[in-house]
Design an enzyme around this catalytic site. Sequence first.
Site, mmCIF file in Angstrom:
data_model
loop_
_atom_site.group_PDB
_atom_site.id
_atom_site.type_symbol
_atom_site.label_atom_id
_atom_site.label_comp_id
_atom_site.label_asym_id
_atom_site.label_seq_id
_atom_site.Cartn_x
_atom_site.Cartn_y
_atom_site.Cartn_z
ATOM 1 N N ASP A 179 -5.539 6.013 1.997
ATOM 2 C CA ASP A 179 -5.759 4.649 1.550
ATOM 3 C C ASP A 179 -7.188 4.278 1.916
ATOM 4 O O ASP A 179 -7.649 4.548 3.028
ATOM 5 C CB ASP A 179 -4.768 3.730 2.276
ATOM 6 C CG ASP A 179 -4.714 2.325 1.711
ATOM 7 O OD1 ASP A 179 -5.783 1.690 1.616
ATOM 8 O OD2 ASP A 179 -3.616 1.864 1.383
ATOM 9 N N HIS A 238 0.831 -1.204 0.000
ATOM 10 C CA HIS A 238 0.000 0.000 0.000
ATOM 11 C C HIS A 238 0.871 1.262 0.000
ATOM 12 O O HIS A 238 0.491 2.280 -0.574
ATOM 13 C CB HIS A 238 -0.913 0.006 1.234
ATOM 14 C CG HIS A 238 -1.934 -1.086 1.212
ATOM 15 N ND1 HIS A 238 -3.286 -0.840 1.092
ATOM 16 C CD2 HIS A 238 -1.811 -2.434 1.278
ATOM 17 C CE1 HIS A 238 -3.941 -1.995 1.094
ATOM 18 N NE2 HIS A 238 -3.065 -2.970 1.205
#
Length: 474
Positions: A121, A18
Amino acid sequence: MAGKQSHVVIFPFPLQGHIKPLLCLAELLCHAGLHVTFVNTHHNHKRLANPQALSTHFPTLHFESISDGLPDDHPRALNGELLIALKTSIRPHFRELLKTISLKAESNDAPAPPLSCIITDGLVTFAFDLAEELEIPILSYNVPCARYLWTCLCLPDLIEQGQLPFPDDDMSVEITGVSGMDGPLHRQDLPGFCRVKQADHPALQFAINWTQAQRRASALILDTVYELDASCLSHMALMFPKIYTLGPLHALLNAQIGNVSKSLASHGGLWKSDPNCMTWLDSQLSRSVIYVSFGTLVNLTRAQMMEFWYGLVNSGHPFMWVIRSDIIYGAHQIPAELEIGTKERGYIVDWVSQEEVLAHKAVGGFLTHSGWNSTLESIVAGLPMICWPNLGDHYIISRTVSQKWKIGLQLNENCDRCNIETMIQTLMGPKREEIQSSVDTISKLARDSVVKGGSSHNNLEQLIEYIRSLQHHI
């Protein structure tokens, strides 16, 4: 004037898969003249490869770190403990950091302009709460592939229709109600959490809550090529006011900053790469090596590792295999014939710079867990894949790669050495031409999207224009 410059805070979910794409996005925004504060946990920031080089090349890129509340020796895998840490430790620290950044920006000698927006995110759902509380515009970046996100958005409908949870164990049953997937979905294509027995199971509810939270964002950013996912994106557009497809992000960054990207190739990496692997690849014939990596999260049992190892050795092809120190549960001994076969034509490595390896002329195929980052990197490199899906979006990606795009083969979950050997020989042998033709078509589409006039290039310009239109003071 600093006050007129846009300032973006970017916060990734604290795992390497990520962090890396969001750091690519941060660099793209800085390259366009925006100011970016990139937030990591203390643990990940200490592991980050050469952040000083990034800050030197991108003067408007600044790093901040906050505590995750976990001990230094904690493995920080994708599990309940990490998710609990997000709520109990990371959330309050991130809130205080946002307030500190805003207060500093208001001073006369502020090193950074006032905060314009947050890019979070999508898994960091508490960021939506904080953005609303502090009245900061928020954009959501999602690491999983678009088809997975769209499928998860459809989960409440599938439950209402009685298709979830599965009433039996037949994984071949067709799933209806997920439009735009270019053909039917089957139970086996859905994520593992769909195999639970109760609709209120925490894993299934987490997926529902995570995806529904995305609808609170003012814009959605996806690491995909519009032309590859247009069928499902047209349905998602009915839910989201703005969708920016910027993929493949690493290729878009390379297109923007050129050769400089090579010196920054390890950016976002939390694992140290083996410097000798490229020398070994240099000694191999063109397109002869099968590269094997299961990413940062997948673990193997000893039995699975042995099946893969025998399949690789018995295939007769040179192979490079990334075996993380934590990839296998428990101790293991290697049979002598595997040690001999590996010494003859194999190279075992703890970690590599994957973009660099995939681009090497000696590599001819990729045996992968079908993570989205790895899939995009393989597409850009023009390499066919053998897919062994394990979790999350891996199943839908593997289905798309093998059935829709026809750029790879799918290996059953119960890996078998004979099947692995056969697939490697198919992918690397004379029969590969048909697959390679499809790979070349998809690869060209992806590479064309990131140059001037391409969809991802245009979407980046539109995203930057949108961020510049956001002026905010807490």
